[in-house]
Design a protein around this motif. Structure first.
Motif, PDB file in Angstrom:
ATOM      1  N   TYR A 277       0.875  -1.173   0.000  1.00 48.88           N
ATOM      2  CA  TYR A 277       0.000   0.000   0.000  1.00 48.88           C
ATOM      3  C   TYR A 277       0.914   1.225   0.000  1.00 48.88           C
ATOM      4  O   TYR A 277       1.673   1.439   0.952  1.00 48.88           O
ATOM      5  CB  TYR A 277      -0.906   0.026   1.227  1.00 48.88           C
ATOM      6  CG  TYR A 277      -1.698   1.305   1.335  1.00 48.88           C
ATOM      7  CD1 TYR A 277      -2.770   1.544   0.488  1.00 48.88           C
ATOM      8  CD2 TYR A 277      -1.346   2.279   2.261  1.00 48.88           C
ATOM      9  CE1 TYR A 277      -3.489   2.724   0.568  1.00 48.88           C
ATOM     10  CE2 TYR A 277      -2.064   3.463   2.346  1.00 48.88           C
ATOM     11  CZ  TYR A 277      -3.130   3.683   1.489  1.00 48.88           C
ATOM     12  OH  TYR A 277      -3.840   4.854   1.558  1.00 48.88           O
TER      13      TYR A 277
ATOM     14  N   ALA B 116      -3.344   3.050  -5.070  1.00 50.62           N
ATOM     15  CA  ALA B 116      -3.938   3.627  -3.864  1.00 50.62           C
ATOM     16  C   ALA B 116      -4.791   4.845  -4.213  1.00 50.62           C
ATOM     17  O   ALA B 116      -5.919   4.989  -3.735  1.00 50.62           O
ATOM     18  CB  ALA B 116      -2.844   3.994  -2.870  1.00 50.62           C
TER      19      ALA B 116
ATOM     20  N   LEU C 115      -4.087  -1.869  -3.412  1.00 51.62           N
ATOM     21  CA  LEU C 115      -2.857  -2.629  -3.198  1.00 51.62           C
ATOM     22  C   LEU C 115      -2.289  -3.164  -4.502  1.00 51.62           C
ATOM     23  O   LEU C 115      -3.018  -3.433  -5.449  1.00 51.62           O
ATOM     24  CB  LEU C 115      -3.130  -3.834  -2.285  1.00 51.62           C
ATOM     25  CG  LEU C 115      -3.742  -3.564  -0.919  1.00 51.62           C
ATOM     26  CD1 LEU C 115      -4.050  -4.881  -0.218  1.00 51.62           C
ATOM     27  CD2 LEU C 115      -2.823  -2.710  -0.072  1.00 51.62           C
TER      28      LEU C 115
END
Length: 193
Positions: free
Chosen positions: A44, A112, A125
């Protein structure tokens, strides 16, 4: 003669008991079915995202790619609307996770940002191809990257179009194939919380 009958009776009782045990376990397995899901680690933004550490009581997972022209934005839009319509208490127990399978072109920041465009709380992700493949394999999902000269990208990705509803351990509790309405998604959220 009596001893032989007694032995046959004992054998019959043992066989009946073993059959009862086998049927009980067989029925239990058939009712449970195979288990999909599990724990995974992806990226992330610039950080490692370990599902087990970040899971909520209900997690909604969608697998696609950030440059998808149709099914991904539709699924994420419907999910965003469903979460918006959920109660505050329900929203606090749900999180949406989007996994991009386009390891070659979707950066961690791009994925993201893409997910957050639908709802600031959505988590986008990605990872290496091997990490992505390991994660989506847990859910029985797949994708195929194809060269496509008609596409503005020069390629397209065919991928599983399904929302997975996961518990805190990443096990699939339910699924919606080709999610096309926020009402259906909201109903599933309410059922599973």
């Amino acid at each position: 003669m009596v001893t032989l009958m007694r032995k046959q009776f004992i054998i019959a009782v043992i066989v009946a008991a073993l059959l009862a045990i086998a049927v009980t376990f067989g029925v239990k397995y058939a009712q449970q079915g195979p288990t999909l899901g599990g724990d995974f680690t992806l990226t992330y933004r610039a950080e490692s995202f370990h599902f087990a550490e970040k899971a909520k009581p209900l997690n909604i997972l969608y697998i696609g790619y950030a440059k998808c022209p149709d099914v991904c934005p539709m699924a994420l839009s419907h999910t965003a609307q469903a979460i918006k319509e959920a109660s505050e208490k329900e929203r606090s127990k749900v999180q949406m996770i989007f996994i991009s399978v386009d390891a070659a072109n979707d950066t961690a920041d791009a994925v993201a940002t893409y997910a957050e465009q639908f709802n600031p709380a959505f988590i986008g992700l990605t990872g290496t191809k091997d990490q992505i493949d390991a994660a989506i394999k847990l859910f029985g999902a797949s994708y195929m990257i194809e060269e496509n000269k008609k596409s503005y990208l020069g390629y397209s990705i065919a991928h599983t179009d399904r929302l997975y509803f996961l518990d805190k351990k990443g096990r699939v509790r339910d699924m919606i194939s080709s999610p096309r309405s926020s009402e259906e998604i909201l109903q599933k959220i309410k059922e599973l919380l």
